[in-house]
Scaffold this active site. Structure first.
Site, PDB file in Angstrom:
ATOM      1  N   ARG A  64      57.546  41.502  59.132  1.00 62.50           N
ATOM      2  CA  ARG A  64      57.779  40.058  59.240  1.00 62.50           C
ATOM      3  C   ARG A  64      56.466  39.266  59.198  1.00 62.50           C
ATOM      4  O   ARG A  64      56.379  38.204  58.592  1.00 62.50           O
ATOM      5  CB  ARG A  64      58.533  39.744  60.531  1.00 62.50           C
ATOM      6  CG  ARG A  64      58.841  38.264  60.692  1.00 62.50           C
ATOM      7  CD  ARG A  64      59.868  38.027  61.780  1.00 62.50           C
ATOM      8  NE  ARG A  64      60.311  36.645  61.804  1.00 62.50           N
ATOM      9  CZ  ARG A  64      60.104  35.820  62.828  1.00 62.50           C
ATOM     10  NH1 ARG A  64      59.461  36.243  63.903  1.00 62.50           N
ATOM     11  NH2 ARG A  64      60.554  34.595  62.779  1.00 62.50           N
ATOM     12  N   HIS A  68      55.743  36.249  56.651  1.00 61.89           N
ATOM     13  CA  HIS A  68      55.350  34.901  57.078  1.00 61.89           C
ATOM     14  C   HIS A  68      53.977  34.514  56.547  1.00 61.89           C
ATOM     15  O   HIS A  68      53.715  33.352  56.267  1.00 61.89           O
ATOM     16  CB  HIS A  68      55.405  34.775  58.602  1.00 61.89           C
ATOM     17  CG  HIS A  68      56.795  34.544  59.097  1.00 61.89           C
ATOM     18  ND1 HIS A  68      57.088  33.841  60.235  1.00 61.89           N
ATOM     19  CD2 HIS A  68      57.999  34.913  58.577  1.00 61.89           C
ATOM     20  CE1 HIS A  68      58.403  33.795  60.408  1.00 61.89           C
ATOM     21  NE2 HIS A  68      58.976  34.451  59.415  1.00 61.89           N
ATOM     22  N   ASN A  93      57.004  30.792  64.260  1.00 64.26           N
ATOM     23  CA  ASN A  93      56.002  31.812  64.601  1.00 64.26           C
ATOM     24  C   ASN A  93      55.700  31.924  66.092  1.00 64.26           C
ATOM     25  O   ASN A  93      55.494  33.011  66.625  1.00 64.26           O
ATOM     26  CB  ASN A  93      54.682  31.508  63.872  1.00 64.26           C
ATOM     27  CG  ASN A  93      54.782  31.766  62.387  1.00 64.26           C
ATOM     28  OD1 ASN A  93      55.634  32.541  61.933  1.00 64.26           O
ATOM     29  ND2 ASN A  93      53.916  31.136  61.608  1.00 64.26           N
TER      30      ASN A  93
HETATM   31  C1  HEM Z   1      65.936  34.351  54.386  1.00 62.22           C
HETATM   32  C2  HEM Z   1      65.380  33.648  55.325  1.00 62.22           C
HETATM   33  C3  HEM Z   1      64.934  34.229  56.647  1.00 62.22           C
HETATM   34  C4  HEM Z   1      65.135  33.671  57.854  1.00 62.22           C
HETATM   35  C5  HEM Z   1      65.832  32.350  58.117  1.00 62.22           C
HETATM   36  C6  HEM Z   1      64.591  34.554  58.843  1.00 62.22           C
HETATM   37  C7  HEM Z   1      64.567  34.322  60.208  1.00 62.22           C
HETATM   38  C8  HEM Z   1      64.209  35.226  61.178  1.00 62.22           C
HETATM   39  C9  HEM Z   1      64.256  35.003  62.589  1.00 62.22           C
HETATM   40  C10 HEM Z   1      64.670  33.690  63.240  1.00 62.22           C
HETATM   41  C11 HEM Z   1      63.880  36.138  63.224  1.00 62.22           C
HETATM   42  C12 HEM Z   1      63.828  36.397  64.733  1.00 62.22           C
HETATM   43  C13 HEM Z   1      62.682  35.678  65.363  1.00 62.22           C
HETATM   44  C14 HEM Z   1      62.768  35.606  66.867  1.00 62.22           C
HETATM   45  O1  HEM Z   1      63.855  35.523  67.429  1.00 62.22           O
HETATM   46  O2  HEM Z   1      61.704  35.620  67.499  1.00 62.22           O
HETATM   47  C15 HEM Z   1      63.584  37.090  62.191  1.00 62.22           C
HETATM   48  C16 HEM Z   1      63.166  38.367  62.417  1.00 62.22           C
HETATM   49  C17 HEM Z   1      62.759  39.223  61.422  1.00 62.22           C
HETATM   50  N1  HEM Z   1      62.679  38.944  60.081  1.00 62.22           N
HETATM   51 FE1  HEM Z   1      63.405  37.309  59.142  1.00 62.22          FE
HETATM   52  N2  HEM Z   1      64.058  35.640  58.216  1.00 62.22           N
HETATM   53  C18 HEM Z   1      64.242  35.488  56.865  1.00 62.22           C
HETATM   54  C19 HEM Z   1      63.795  36.340  55.892  1.00 62.22           C
HETATM   55  C20 HEM Z   1      63.085  37.488  56.135  1.00 62.22           C
HETATM   56  C21 HEM Z   1      62.402  38.248  55.122  1.00 62.22           C
HETATM   57  C22 HEM Z   1      62.324  37.881  53.652  1.00 62.22           C
HETATM   58  C23 HEM Z   1      61.826  39.307  55.758  1.00 62.22           C
HETATM   59  C24 HEM Z   1      60.975  40.410  55.204  1.00 62.22           C
HETATM   60  C25 HEM Z   1      60.906  40.772  53.954  1.00 62.22           C
HETATM   61  C26 HEM Z   1      62.179  39.211  57.160  1.00 62.22           C
HETATM   62  C27 HEM Z   1      61.864  40.133  58.113  1.00 62.22           C
HETATM   63  C28 HEM Z   1      62.178  40.024  59.450  1.00 62.22           C
HETATM   64  C29 HEM Z   1      61.964  41.101  60.404  1.00 62.22           C
HETATM   65  C30 HEM Z   1      61.489  42.483  60.072  1.00 62.22           C
HETATM   66  C31 HEM Z   1      62.314  40.591  61.654  1.00 62.22           C
HETATM   67  C32 HEM Z   1      62.218  41.305  63.010  1.00 62.22           C
HETATM   68  C33 HEM Z   1      60.865  41.028  63.610  1.00 62.22           C
HETATM   69  C34 HEM Z   1      60.590  41.720  64.934  1.00 62.22           C
HETATM   70  O3  HEM Z   1      61.377  42.572  65.364  1.00 62.22           O
HETATM   71  O4  HEM Z   1      59.557  41.399  65.544  1.00 62.22           O
HETATM   72  N3  HEM Z   1      62.914  38.083  57.352  1.00 62.22           N
HETATM   73  N4  HEM Z   1      63.770  36.510  60.957  1.00 62.22           N
END
Ligand code: HEM
Ligand SMILES: *[C@@H]1O[C@H](CO)[C@@H](O)[C@H](O)[C@H]1NC(C)=O
Ligand SMILES: *[C@@H]1O[C@H](CO)[C@@H](O)[C@H](O)[C@H]1NC(C)=O
Length: 324
Positions: A64, A68, A93
């Site tokens: 992630r 970002h 973030n």
């Molecule tokens: C399509 C739009 C996307 C949105 C709206 C989105 C949003 C989010 C949000 C809100 C979280 C949780 C953050 C939190 O609660 O602290 C998250 C976690 C995550 N996202 Fe996305 N995301 C998107 C696309 C992606 C993409 C393209 C990737 C990677 C190629 C990705 C990889 C991840 C990963 C791996 C996590 C888990 C992070 C962790 O466990 O620390 N996301 N995402």
């Protein structure tokens, strides 16, 4: 023509070709550090594997972090810079991105081996890939040669990062702004097969969705009940698996079946079944042994090319959290 002047001609011609090709392409290559720091990949792998062994959750976290970074100003390590107005302060973030300490550790060890040679942007690219490889189930090709930016803007991050309450139109246009297609967006969203969310992020979806209904009606009812058990009203701190269909966090195809069933944590995830073209892609991915991995790999390569600085642009930071 003497043979030496002929040779000069040939060399000039080859030189011109190299210039032409490199100005057309993003100029990244898998062998960029082959002579400048030949062991960099092994070193990054070594350090990152150690971290993943002690905390598996850091695999998805580093994936992630890379996403970002690339999505705001390109893959230039701008996400790593400290500052009261830096990307770190953005809504998507703050208190959410994780793994900065791992990147700092990798950078320190790479600097000790090859001082001033390997950019933080490349360290981030390599670390994300090594971390997910150690996590298990997915890898992709990493091209190298990025340089580090000197600007990091909270406003840009707030404008560019997709929020979890985005609808389909918003998601498509945020990705289009980066030259990525709707399909890239659906494929990359498959990253939500792994990793965690904070309960804070889904409070409103569970408890204060609208004036008509406290809970988002697109959440499958038993799934809503289960999420509410794990994330009590007001809970900002607990973190829960995004893919709830399994007991251990693994890379798999469940994300897409979860989308179809209404069992995904964010509105942005759920919105992928609201558009018929996107739904077709979701359904195609929802097949064990389907093309998800190879398409994800291709999309990751595209992501890694976004807005890269090369050649004499930018700098090679000494420390990833501040410019030289
Ligand atoms: C399509 C739009 C996307 C949105 C709206 C989105 C949003 C989010 C949000 C809100 C979280 C949780 C953050 C939190 O609660 O602290 C998250 C976690 C995550 N996202 Fe996305 N995301 C998107 C696309 C992606 C993409 C393209 C990737 C990677 C190629 C990705 C990889 C991840 C990963 C791996 C996590 C888990 C992070 C962790 O466990 O620390 N996301 N995402
Ligand atoms: C390259 O790095 C790996 C991992 O740190 C190490 O085991 C290996 O000995 C290194 N090789 C060379 C030639 O330095
Ligand atoms: C998506 O959200 C934007 C911004 O909130 C809004 O203007 C638009 O009408 C929404 N589109 C759909 C199809 O709901």
């Amino acid at each position: 023509m003497t043979s030496s002047s002929l040779m000069k001609c040939v060399l000039l011609f080859i030189g011109a070709l190299v210039v032409v090709t490199s100005s057309v392409d993003a100029q990244l290559s898998t062998t960029f550090y082959a002579s400048k720091c030949p062991n960099v990949t092994a070193k990054v792998a070594d350090v990152v594997k150690g971290w993943i062994k002690s905390d598996r959750q850091m695999g998805p976290a580093l994936l992630r972090l890379y996403f970002h970074d690339c999505f705001v100003r390109g893959c230039d390590a701008s996400a790593l810079l400290d500052g009261s107005q830096s990307e770190k302060q953005a809504a998507g973030n703050l208190n959410s991105l994780r793994g900065f300490n791992i990147i700092d550790d990798v950078k320190a060890k790479v600097e000790a081996m090859c001082p001033g040679v390997v950019s933080c942007a490349d360290i981030l690219a390599l670390s994300a890939k090594e971390a997910m490889e150690a996590f298990g189930g997915i890898t992709w090709t990493v091209t190298l040669g990025r340089r580090d930016g000197t600007v990091s803007s909270v406003t840009e991050a707030n404008n560019d990062l997709p929020p979890p309450f985005a609808n389909f139109t918003q998601l498509v246009s945020l990705f289009a702004k980066k030259g990525l297609t709707m399909k890239d967006m659906v494929i990359l969203s498959g990253a939500h097969s792994v990793g965690f969310t904070r309960c804070a992020t889904i409070q409103s979806r569970l408890y204060s969705f609208s004036t008509v209904t406290p809970t988002d009606p697109t959440i499958e009812p038993s799934f809503a009940t289960s999420l509410k058990k794990q994330c009590k009203q007001g809970d900002q701190n607990t973190i829960i698996k995004m893919d709830q269909s399994k007991s251990t966090d693994t890379w798999d195809f469940n994300y897409y079946s979860n989308v179809i069933k209404g069992k995904v944590v964010f509105q942005s995830d759920q919105t992928l079944r609201t558009d018929s073209a996107a739904l077709k892609i979701v359904q195609a991915q929802n097949k064990a042994g389907g093309p998800f991995n190879s398409e994800f790999q291709a999309a990751m390569l595209k992501l890694g090319n976004l807005g890269v600085l090369t050649g004499k642009q930018g700098q090679i930071r000494k420390k990833c959290n501040k410019i030289n």
